[in-house]
Write a protein that holds these residues in place. Structure first.
Motif, PDB file in Angstrom:
ATOM      1  N   GLU A   1       0.869  -1.183   0.000  1.00  0.00           N
ATOM      2  CA  GLU A   1       0.000   0.000   0.000  1.00  0.00           C
ATOM      3  C   GLU A   1       0.902   1.228   0.000  1.00  0.00           C
ATOM      4  O   GLU A   1       1.359   1.677   1.057  1.00  0.00           O
ATOM      5  N   LEU A   2       1.133   1.759  -1.175  1.00  0.00           N
ATOM      6  CA  LEU A   2       2.134   2.819  -1.309  1.00  0.00           C
ATOM      7  C   LEU A   2       1.634   4.182  -0.849  1.00  0.00           C
ATOM      8  O   LEU A   2       2.373   5.167  -0.953  1.00  0.00           O
TER       9      LEU A   2
ATOM     10  N   PRO B   1       5.546   0.903   3.558  1.00  0.00           N
ATOM     11  CA  PRO B   1       5.912   0.296   2.277  1.00  0.00           C
ATOM     12  C   PRO B   1       6.825   1.169   1.425  1.00  0.00           C
ATOM     13  O   PRO B   1       7.729   0.654   0.756  1.00  0.00           O
ATOM     14  N   VAL B   2       6.596   2.494   1.448  1.00  0.00           N
ATOM     15  CA  VAL B   2       7.460   3.388   0.670  1.00  0.00           C
ATOM     16  C   VAL B   2       8.866   3.395   1.253  1.00  0.00           C
ATOM     17  O   VAL B   2       9.868   3.359   0.523  1.00  0.00           O
ATOM     18  N   MET B   3       8.975   3.390   2.578  1.00  0.00           N
ATOM     19  CA  MET B   3      10.284   3.335   3.223  1.00  0.00           C
ATOM     20  C   MET B   3      11.008   2.038   2.864  1.00  0.00           C
ATOM     21  O   MET B   3      12.230   2.040   2.637  1.00  0.00           O
ATOM     22  N   LEU B   4      10.282   0.930   2.800  1.00  0.00           N
ATOM     23  CA  LEU B   4      10.882  -0.345   2.419  1.00  0.00           C
ATOM     24  C   LEU B   4      11.550  -0.258   1.051  1.00  0.00           C
ATOM     25  O   LEU B   4      12.655  -0.778   0.842  1.00  0.00           O
ATOM     26  N   LEU B   5      10.887   0.440   0.113  1.00  0.00           N
ATOM     27  CA  LEU B   5      11.402   0.521  -1.255  1.00  0.00           C
ATOM     28  C   LEU B   5      12.629   1.409  -1.373  1.00  0.00           C
ATOM     29  O   LEU B   5      13.333   1.354  -2.382  1.00  0.00           O
TER      30      LEU B   5
ATOM     31  N   VAL C   1       9.155   2.521  11.514  1.00  0.00           N
ATOM     32  CA  VAL C   1       8.029   2.047  10.704  1.00  0.00           C
ATOM     33  C   VAL C   1       7.147   1.151  11.559  1.00  0.00           C
ATOM     34  O   VAL C   1       7.626   0.214  12.198  1.00  0.00           O
ATOM     35  N   ARG C   2       5.853   1.440  11.584  1.00  0.00           N
ATOM     36  CA  ARG C   2       4.923   0.607  12.334  1.00  0.00           C
ATOM     37  C   ARG C   2       4.632  -0.694  11.576  1.00  0.00           C
ATOM     38  O   ARG C   2       4.599  -0.709  10.353  1.00  0.00           O
TER      39      ARG C   2
ATOM     40  N   ALA D   1       7.836  -6.903   6.724  1.00  0.00           N
ATOM     41  CA  ALA D   1       9.010  -7.676   6.309  1.00  0.00           C
ATOM     42  C   ALA D   1       8.613  -9.077   5.876  1.00  0.00           C
ATOM     43  O   ALA D   1       9.124  -9.601   4.872  1.00  0.00           O
ATOM     44  N   ALA D   2       7.697  -9.704   6.617  1.00  0.00           N
ATOM     45  CA  ALA D   2       7.257 -11.057   6.269  1.00  0.00           C
ATOM     46  C   ALA D   2       6.561 -11.070   4.919  1.00  0.00           C
ATOM     47  O   ALA D   2       6.772 -11.981   4.099  1.00  0.00           O
ATOM     48  N   LYS D   3       5.734 -10.079   4.641  1.00  0.00           N
ATOM     49  CA  LYS D   3       5.032 -10.004   3.347  1.00  0.00           C
ATOM     50  C   LYS D   3       6.019  -9.803   2.205  1.00  0.00           C
ATOM     51  O   LYS D   3       5.871 -10.385   1.127  1.00  0.00           O
ATOM     52  N   ALA D   4       7.039  -8.973   2.429  1.00  0.00           N
ATOM     53  CA  ALA D   4       8.031  -8.718   1.386  1.00  0.00           C
ATOM     54  C   ALA D   4       8.818  -9.984   1.068  1.00  0.00           C
ATOM     55  O   ALA D   4       9.066 -10.303  -0.109  1.00  0.00           O
TER      56      ALA D   4
END
Length: 389
Positions: A160-161, A166-170, A196-197, A203-206
């Motif tokens: 969910e961008l 999620p944006v921080m992950l990218l 990041v909450r 992380a598991a979803k990624a």
């Protein structure tokens, strides 16, 4: 005055429509002050008219207001349509200026530009900038999705961008191989360090998405760099929006009607600031709640002809930002105000759809808000109880 970016064209006519002056002037303070002096030398009773009320016209309008001159405003569309009723098919700045002057001479329905106070002008600048940043952020998110889809569709599907995590992950991990190599624990720690909450779940979803794709697609390395750059841009927009929200609220709190407007259920600081930016915050300029509703596009206009009657349509000319503000505040009030909810339910019971009922509620709230500001009284859901004599 036919307004331009670098030059304006001024035409002065008398009450008989005779041309007294026609001059092209630079959009420069010295030349504009000279022009104002020459026009006032012709007559002290002058009505100025412009076809633009912002941008290139700002300096001219500011000088006219400083000299106590009344300024009428005709829209560019009105000038274009009026030009077709004058002789000749040619179009020049001089002709446009003459049309503007002549329309101001014969029409009695033109509104005068009112100088906004400092707070209203500042809020207009801040809210306009915030809206631009929000639009830019949406465009960047769409580009980010498109770029990520080319190299890692499984990850694009689950993120969910519109949320920070999620944006921080990218910004750190963009490819299946990079996510698999890091593992869920390392990614979780990396996300937690950046506040990041829901870091563990993300992380598991990624990692789950990365395990579903073993193939490295052509151009993956460069595309991953572009994804990281786009993600950082989205985060920068988020920071600017947060800063603007704080500035908007602080500036709005300085307005004399701030507490009155905030007392209306559904009106938070940002929507209230947009209301002041659109209206100036003073209701004397509108005269009545009906005129304010017409300005917001909430007062239907009749479109009757011949045997067709009772045909109502939204006006073509209205303030889109004010309509959006009142519509959103009406939507919020459904959850916070029993009176608004009851009015909405009544309109739905009369057969109106959701959008129609919300617009009707927004129109009703315009009446309430106008009266509150006029009287300087905060909102209360019922009349105050009176004690028996």
């Amino acid at each position: 005055m036919d307004i331009g970016k670098e030059h304006h064209h001024c035409v002065v006519i008398n009450t008989n429509g005779e041309r007294l002056l026609s001059r092209r002037v630079h959009n420069d303070e010295t030349e504009l002050l000279e022009l104002i002096g020459d026009v006032l030398a012709i007559s002290g009773d002058v009505l100025w008219a412009v076809d633009l009320n912002h941008g290139g016209a700002a300096l001219l309008i500011g000088l006219l207001v400083a000299h106590g001159q009344p300024v009428a405003y005709l829209t560019g569309l009105a000038v274009h349509r009026a030009s077709a009723t004058y002789r000749g098919e040619g179009k020049t700045d001089a002709k446009d200026a003459f049309v503007i002057a002549d329309q101001a001479r014969v029409r009695r329905d033109l509104g005068l530009l009112r100088p906004g106070d400092e707070i209203a002008v500042d809020l207009r600048t801040l809210t306009t900038r915030r809206l631009d940043v929000v639009f830019d952020r949406t465009r960047q998110i769409n580009r980010l999705r498109a770029q990520l889809l080319e190299i890692f569709p499984a990850l694009e599907r689950i993120l969910e961008l519109t949320k920070k995590g999620p944006v921080m992950l990218l910004t750190g991990y963009q490819t299946p191989s990079a996510i698999r190599g890091a593992g869920a624990k390392r990614i979780e720690t990396w996300l937690r360090n950046r506040k990041v909450r829901g870091a563990a779940a993300l992380a598991a979803k990624a990692v789950e998405a990365a395990q579903a794709q073993d193939t490295a697609l052509p151009g993956e390395e460069l595309a991953a760099a572009m994804v990281a750059r786009l993600a950082r841009t989205v985060l920068a927009f988020d920071e600017e929006i947060t800063e603007l929200d704080a500035l908007i609220e602080a500036k709005f709190r300085e307005h004399p009607h701030a507490e009155v407007i905030l007392s209306l259920p559904g009106m938070g600081p940002r929507l209230a600031a947009e209301f002041i930016a659109a209206t100036g915050g003073e209701m004397e300029a509108f005269g009545s709640a009906d005129r304010l509703a017409g300005f917001a596009g909430l007062a239907p206009q009749p479109r009757d002809s011949g045997r067709v009657s009772g045909n109502l349509r939204r006006p073509r000319r209205y303030h889109r930002g004010l309509l959006r503000t009142m519509y959103l505040s009406a939507m919020v009030s459904l959850r916070t105000c029993p009176a608004s909810r009851a009015y909405y339910d009544r309109k739905r019971g009369e057969g109106k759809g959701h959008k129609q009922a919300l617009l009707a509620l927004a129109r009703r709230r315009v009446n309430v808000l106008w009266a509150m500001i006029r009287d300087g009284e905060c909102y209360h859901s019922s009349l105050p109880a009176t004690t028996a004599a």
